[in-house]
Design a protein around this motif. Structure first.
Motif, short mmCIF file in Angstrom:
data_model
loop_
_atom_site.label_atom_id
_atom_site.label_comp_id
_atom_site.label_asym_id
_atom_site.label_seq_id
_atom_site.Cartn_x
_atom_site.Cartn_y
_atom_site.Cartn_z
N VAL A 320 105.87 -6.60 7.58
CA VAL A 320 105.10 -7.51 6.72
C VAL A 320 106.05 -8.32 5.84
O VAL A 320 105.91 -9.55 5.71
N LYS A 321 107.02 -7.64 5.23
CA LYS A 321 107.97 -8.33 4.36
C LYS A 321 108.80 -9.35 5.14
O LYS A 321 109.07 -10.45 4.65
N GLU A 322 109.19 -8.99 6.35
CA GLU A 322 109.95 -9.93 7.18
C GLU A 322 109.11 -11.17 7.49
O GLU A 322 109.61 -12.30 7.45
N GLU A 349 119.40 -15.01 5.90
CA GLU A 349 119.80 -14.10 6.97
C GLU A 349 120.29 -12.77 6.42
O GLU A 349 120.08 -11.72 7.03
N ARG A 350 120.95 -12.82 5.26
CA ARG A 350 121.42 -11.58 4.63
C ARG A 350 120.24 -10.70 4.25
O ARG A 350 120.27 -9.47 4.43
N ARG A 351 119.17 -11.31 3.73
CA ARG A 351 117.98 -10.53 3.36
C ARG A 351 117.31 -9.94 4.60
O ARG A 351 116.86 -8.79 4.58
N LEU A 352 117.23 -10.72 5.67
CA LEU A 352 116.63 -10.21 6.90
C LEU A 352 117.47 -9.08 7.50
O LEU A 352 116.94 -8.12 8.06
N LYS A 353 118.80 -9.21 7.38
CA LYS A 353 119.68 -8.17 7.90
C LYS A 353 119.46 -6.86 7.17
O LYS A 353 119.49 -5.78 7.78
N LYS A 359 115.15 -0.69 8.89
CA LYS A 359 114.33 -0.30 10.04
C LYS A 359 115.09 0.68 10.93
O LYS A 359 114.54 1.70 11.37
N MET A 360 116.34 0.36 11.21
CA MET A 360 117.15 1.24 12.06
C MET A 360 117.38 2.59 11.39
O MET A 360 117.37 3.63 12.05
#
Length: 412
Positions: A320-322, A349-353, A359-360
């Motif tokens: 959801v946040k993504e 991109e840093r926030r998405l990373k 998640k991992m």
């Protein structure tokens, strides 16, 4: 205005990436040259302009509509406060002034939520019924005052919409999971509103202190994300000073107060029960617990299932946040001039990373739940300190973990 002249020099020269890597403020050249104290100045200089602008613009991407974001003059216009200060009597705490104080409280609370990684949005209209903020997709009402009736009235009218309140009101609702307590005080809102309208020329003069306060308040949360402070370490300190389960139950809430505010700020009624249950189980020795596990297989299975469900919900909330971040970024990037897109895109991109890494990590934890559920819970709580998932969105799963852990603890 951003108070770092180096930022503006780079921005005017079109060196946008260098500008966004600059700190938000400059360290004072003289020891006494502090506007609001050493701690706030350090907090401001510890934030990059890129981090600040990304968070600021992602709250409401439409603020850049109609301006040339690459021009320093237009960029500074984003923060102008004249639309408020020209029409408000700062000596009267009613009418427009009261409305602005509500706006200030919402902004201060929003900045503190952002400081711990939450995704915050405001409604498209200022008179949205029932809620004032979207936090990780969850609507929240904000109430700042001295009379708890304003909270009671909201809960009667909107019983399913949680409320974030100022410190003073929070004292009435320590055990209510629908009411979250912020670290914003009513007095702080009143004083800052009047001082800013009387002296500040720009909105950023108004907002930097809020951001600094959020960063300062949640330094431990940021340190946890960076250095990996664990719940096990904190609990060990609590247990060391406690001689019995009875004493632990009496002191645990106070001792873990700081932990709760770091992990899930303002949500003590949701987080304290499950953390307390963990403390009760964790105080036993590893060898004794290993032996007793043989007699608690049914309870352990239920505990494991509850942890799997919690991880699944956290994975869902990360998605959801993504989605929130990507939707806002797509709206924003279409309004930014090309030269400024790339530097801000790197921050995006840093926030998405970060979300991807979490998640991992959760996937890795899930593989260990059945082997050692207590250790898995420790790691889950550590993850909660790394990325902003609001406790209210996890309240059902956290409650089930707490109940299962209490039953498990009675057997081991």
């Amino acid at each position: 205005m951003i108070k770092n002249e180096q930022f503006w020099q780079h921005w005017r020269a079109g060196e946008f990436e260098k500008a966004l890597n600059c700190s938000l403020g400059q360290k004072p050249k003289k020891k006494g040259a502090l506007l609001r104290g050493i701690s706030e100045t350090n907090a401001i200089t510890g934030i990059s302009a890129g981090e600040f602008l990304y968070d600021y613009l992602m709250i409401d991407p439409t603020v850049v509509k109609g301006i040339d974001f690459a021009r320093a003059e237009d960029l500074s216009h984003l923060f102008h406060l004249s639309k408020f200060s020209n029409t408000i009597d700062t000596t009267v705490a009613t009418g427009d002034m009261a409305q602005l104080q509500g706006y200030v409280a919402e902004q201060m609370i929003a900045q503190q939520l952002i400081a711990v990684g939450h995704d915050v949005s405001f409604p498209e209209t200022s008179n949205q019924p029932g809620w004032d903020l979207l936090v990780d997709g969850q609507p929240f009402q904000v109430k700042c005052g001295q009379d708890k009736q304003i909270v009671e009235t909201h809960l009667e009218k909107y019983p399913d919409t949680p409320v974030i309140v100022n410190e003073e009101l929070g004292a009435y609702y320590t055990d209510n999971p629908l009411v979250m307590t912020s670290s914003v005080s009513r007095e702080q809102v009143l004083v800052d509103t009047q001082k800013t309208l009387q002296h500040a020329e720009e909105l950023l003069d108004f907002q930097i202190p809020w951001i600094a306060a959020g960063v300062s308040t949640y330094t431990n949360a940021k340190r946890m994300r960076k250095d990996g402070i664990t719940l096990k370490t904190v609990t060990r300190n609590v247990v060391t000073d406690t001689v019995s389960r009875t004493a632990l139950a009496a002191t645990g809430k106070l001792a873990l107060g700081a932990v709760g505010s770091v992990l899930l700020p303002g949500a003590g009624a949701i987080i304290f029960p499950v953390v307390g249950a963990y403390v009760g189980v964790a105080q036993g020795g590893n060898l004794a617990r290993l032996i007793k596990r043989q007699f608690a297989r049914s309870e352990e299975k239920t505990f494991c299932l509850s942890l799997h469900a919690l991880i699944d919900k956290m994975q869902h909330m990360l998605a959801v946040k993504e989605g929130i971040k990507n939707d806002k970024w797509q709206l924003l990037v279409g309004m930014l001039p090309n030269p400024t897109q790339s530097p801000l895109d790197k921050e995006h991109e840093r926030r998405l990373k970060l979300l991807s890494n979490v998640k991992m990590e959760l996937t890795s934890i899930k593989k260990t739940v059945d082997e050692n559920p207590l250790h898995a819970f420790e790691r889950i709580v550590q993850v909660l300190g790394k990325v902003g998932i609001h406790a209210f969105t996890l309240r059902k799963e956290l409650s089930e973990v707490e109940q299962a852990m209490v039953a498990y603890g009675k057997k081991i």
